[in-house]
Write a protein that holds these residues in place. Structure first.
Motif, PDB file in Angstrom:
ATOM      1  N   VAL A 169    -104.821  -9.600 -52.070  1.00 14.86           N
ATOM      2  CA  VAL A 169    -104.832 -10.938 -51.470  1.00 14.86           C
ATOM      3  C   VAL A 169    -105.808 -11.815 -52.248  1.00 14.86           C
ATOM      4  O   VAL A 169    -106.978 -11.462 -52.427  1.00 14.86           O
ATOM      5  CB  VAL A 169    -105.240 -10.893 -49.987  1.00 14.86           C
ATOM      6  N   LEU A 197     -93.331 -12.715 -46.565  1.00 13.16           N
ATOM      7  CA  LEU A 197     -94.010 -11.588 -45.935  1.00 13.16           C
ATOM      8  C   LEU A 197     -93.038 -10.484 -45.537  1.00 13.16           C
ATOM      9  O   LEU A 197     -93.407  -9.301 -45.529  1.00 13.16           O
ATOM     10  CB  LEU A 197     -94.794 -12.072 -44.711  1.00 13.16           C
ATOM     11  N   ARG A 223    -107.755  -5.991 -50.499  1.00 10.19           N
ATOM     12  CA  ARG A 223    -106.683  -5.171 -51.071  1.00 10.19           C
ATOM     13  C   ARG A 223    -106.414  -4.003 -50.150  1.00 10.19           C
ATOM     14  O   ARG A 223    -107.298  -3.545 -49.428  1.00 10.19           O
ATOM     15  CB  ARG A 223    -107.058  -4.714 -52.490  1.00 10.19           C
ATOM     16  N   VAL A 256    -101.132  -4.174 -51.682  1.00  9.25           N
ATOM     17  CA  VAL A 256    -101.182  -5.633 -51.731  1.00  9.25           C
ATOM     18  C   VAL A 256    -102.578  -6.086 -52.148  1.00  9.25           C
ATOM     19  O   VAL A 256    -103.584  -5.530 -51.684  1.00  9.25           O
ATOM     20  CB  VAL A 256    -100.835  -6.240 -50.354  1.00  9.25           C
ATOM     21  N   THR A 285     -98.223  -6.119 -54.986  1.00  6.71           N
ATOM     22  CA  THR A 285     -97.899  -7.504 -54.685  1.00  6.71           C
ATOM     23  C   THR A 285     -99.190  -8.307 -54.549  1.00  6.71           C
ATOM     24  O   THR A 285    -100.176  -7.812 -53.997  1.00  6.71           O
ATOM     25  CB  THR A 285     -97.111  -7.614 -53.363  1.00  6.71           C
ATOM     26  N   ASP A 307    -102.937  -1.792 -47.849  1.00  7.76           N
ATOM     27  CA  ASP A 307    -101.548  -1.857 -47.405  1.00  7.76           C
ATOM     28  C   ASP A 307    -101.358  -3.057 -46.478  1.00  7.76           C
ATOM     29  O   ASP A 307    -102.306  -3.547 -45.856  1.00  7.76           O
ATOM     30  CB  ASP A 307    -101.145  -0.562 -46.695  1.00  7.76           C
ATOM     31  N   TYR A 308    -100.120  -3.523 -46.377  1.00  9.37           N
ATOM     32  CA  TYR A 308     -99.833  -4.754 -45.649  1.00  9.37           C
ATOM     33  C   TYR A 308    -100.230  -4.669 -44.183  1.00  9.37           C
ATOM     34  O   TYR A 308    -100.838  -5.603 -43.637  1.00  9.37           O
ATOM     35  CB  TYR A 308     -98.346  -5.092 -45.765  1.00  9.37           C
ATOM     36  N   GLU A 309     -99.907  -3.567 -43.525  1.00 12.03           N
ATOM     37  CA  GLU A 309    -100.172  -3.460 -42.099  1.00 12.03           C
ATOM     38  C   GLU A 309    -101.659  -3.530 -41.790  1.00 12.03           C
ATOM     39  O   GLU A 309    -102.066  -4.054 -40.749  1.00 12.03           O
ATOM     40  CB  GLU A 309     -99.572  -2.165 -41.544  1.00 12.03           C
ATOM     41  N   VAL A 332     -92.691  -8.418 -48.656  1.00  9.35           N
ATOM     42  CA  VAL A 332     -93.903  -7.636 -48.911  1.00  9.35           C
ATOM     43  C   VAL A 332     -93.986  -6.448 -47.960  1.00  9.35           C
ATOM     44  O   VAL A 332     -94.288  -5.319 -48.362  1.00  9.35           O
ATOM     45  CB  VAL A 332     -95.157  -8.527 -48.769  1.00  9.35           C
ATOM     46  N   ARG A 333     -93.692  -6.683 -46.702  1.00  6.03           N
ATOM     47  CA  ARG A 333     -93.743  -5.605 -45.715  1.00  6.03           C
ATOM     48  C   ARG A 333     -92.669  -4.556 -45.991  1.00  6.03           C
ATOM     49  O   ARG A 333     -92.915  -3.349 -45.864  1.00  6.03           O
ATOM     50  CB  ARG A 333     -93.579  -6.165 -44.305  1.00  6.03           C
ATOM     51  N   LEU A 354    -100.612 -11.646 -52.808  1.00  2.95           N
ATOM     52  CA  LEU A 354    -100.392 -12.677 -51.799  1.00  2.95           C
ATOM     53  C   LEU A 354    -101.518 -13.702 -51.888  1.00  2.95           C
ATOM     54  O   LEU A 354    -102.649 -13.358 -52.224  1.00  2.95           O
ATOM     55  CB  LEU A 354    -100.407 -12.078 -50.391  1.00  2.95           C
ATOM     56  N   ARG A 398    -102.926  -7.395 -42.666  1.00  2.00           N
ATOM     57  CA  ARG A 398    -102.526  -8.496 -41.774  1.00  2.00           C
ATOM     58  C   ARG A 398    -103.440  -8.621 -40.559  1.00  2.00           C
ATOM     59  O   ARG A 398    -103.370  -9.609 -39.835  1.00  2.00           O
ATOM     60  CB  ARG A 398    -101.067  -8.344 -41.343  1.00  2.00           C
TER      61      ARG A 398
END
Length: 258
Positions: free
Chosen positions: A226, A214, A235, A224, A42, A237-239, A217-218, A44, A242
């Motif tokens: 960005v 979001l 770049r 991900v 993804t 993982d989302y956790e 995405v999560r 973002l 963030r």
């Protein structure tokens, strides 16, 4: 574990040093990343950060100012959009590209006919529908019970899933989705996330998604990228991302807890 003498598979998509300028406006600057086959990523980023321009360069709508794009080991920047599509790259735009006055079945049959090289109303009327393939695509997008329903009567999320199924009427290896959950409810969003995972797990598709939602995405729990000001700034993982100060400043906002 590293196995000596075994090379990692070549990426399906490789973007290297990509740049795009419109006069004095820099839309993309030194963008590089790779997508392995059967993966989901993804992108973002805030509005105006270059996400759409990146998609336009990959699918051949625009030619880059610098850099290169390779697909399945073949350089594709500079090719026409039609030729790139024939190689197996399909793109879905934010607004569903479906025929509202036709039924679900007719939309799927139209997609199958077009991917078979038949165009124009007359050609479509003469083509005998591939009912097995049509029904397979309807089942994929969760619309088997609505084959005879006019598409204008479908919910927004159903239209989005229908268009994804229509794109898969061809021999697709890379599916690019531009904000596929825009305007959807939470339930609809989760249905699209499930479909994306199914396409990767069961069909081996590689999926690249531009998204602002979001929660979506999560829920995907996939890598991900960005983007900001025409660059990929982070770049992972989302956790992890963030909590990245660069991501918080450029996109999520101070104190975000998405």
């Amino acid at each position: 574990m590293h196995v000596t003498g075994v090379e990692a598979p070549a990426p399906l998509l490789k973007v290297d040093g990509l740049a795009k300028r419109f006069g004095g406006v820099v839309a993309l600057s030194d963008v590089s990343f790779e997508l392995e086959e059967a993966s989901i990523h993804t992108i973002l980023g805030p509005n105006g950060c270059g996400k759409t321009t990146l998609f336009n360069v990959i699918d051949g709508s625009l030619r880059p100012t610098a850099g290169r794009v390779e697909f399945a080991g073949q350089r594709i920047d500079g090719m026409t959009a039609a030729r790139i599509a024939r190689l197996g790259i399909a793109r879905k735009f934010q607004v569903p590209g479906v025929f509202g006055e036709l039924s679900v079945a007719q939309n799927l049959e139209t997609a199958l006919a077009c991917h078979g090289g038949r165009y124009g109303v007359g050609a479509l009327l003469r083509v005998r529908p591939d009912a097995v393939r049509r029904d397979e695509l309807a089942d994929l997008c969760g619309l088997s019970a609505k084959l005879q329903v006019r598409v204008s009567e479908l919910a927004h999320g159903e239209k989005q899933r229908l268009e994804i199924a229509m794109l898969l009427a061809g021999d697709v290896r890379l599916l690019m989705l531009d904000e596929p959950t825009a305007g959807m409810s939470v339930t609809e969003t989760e249905a699209v996330a499930a479909l994306v995972r199914q396409l990767r797990d069961e069909r081996g598709l590689t999926v690249l998604i531009v998204e602002h939602d979001l929660h979506f995405v999560r829920s995907l729990a996939e890598p991900v990228l960005v983007a900001n000001e025409g660059r990929i700034i982070a770049r992972g993982d989302y956790e992890t991302l963030r909590h990245d100060p660069r991501v918080i400043r450029s996109y999520l906002g101070e104190g975000a807890d998405a």
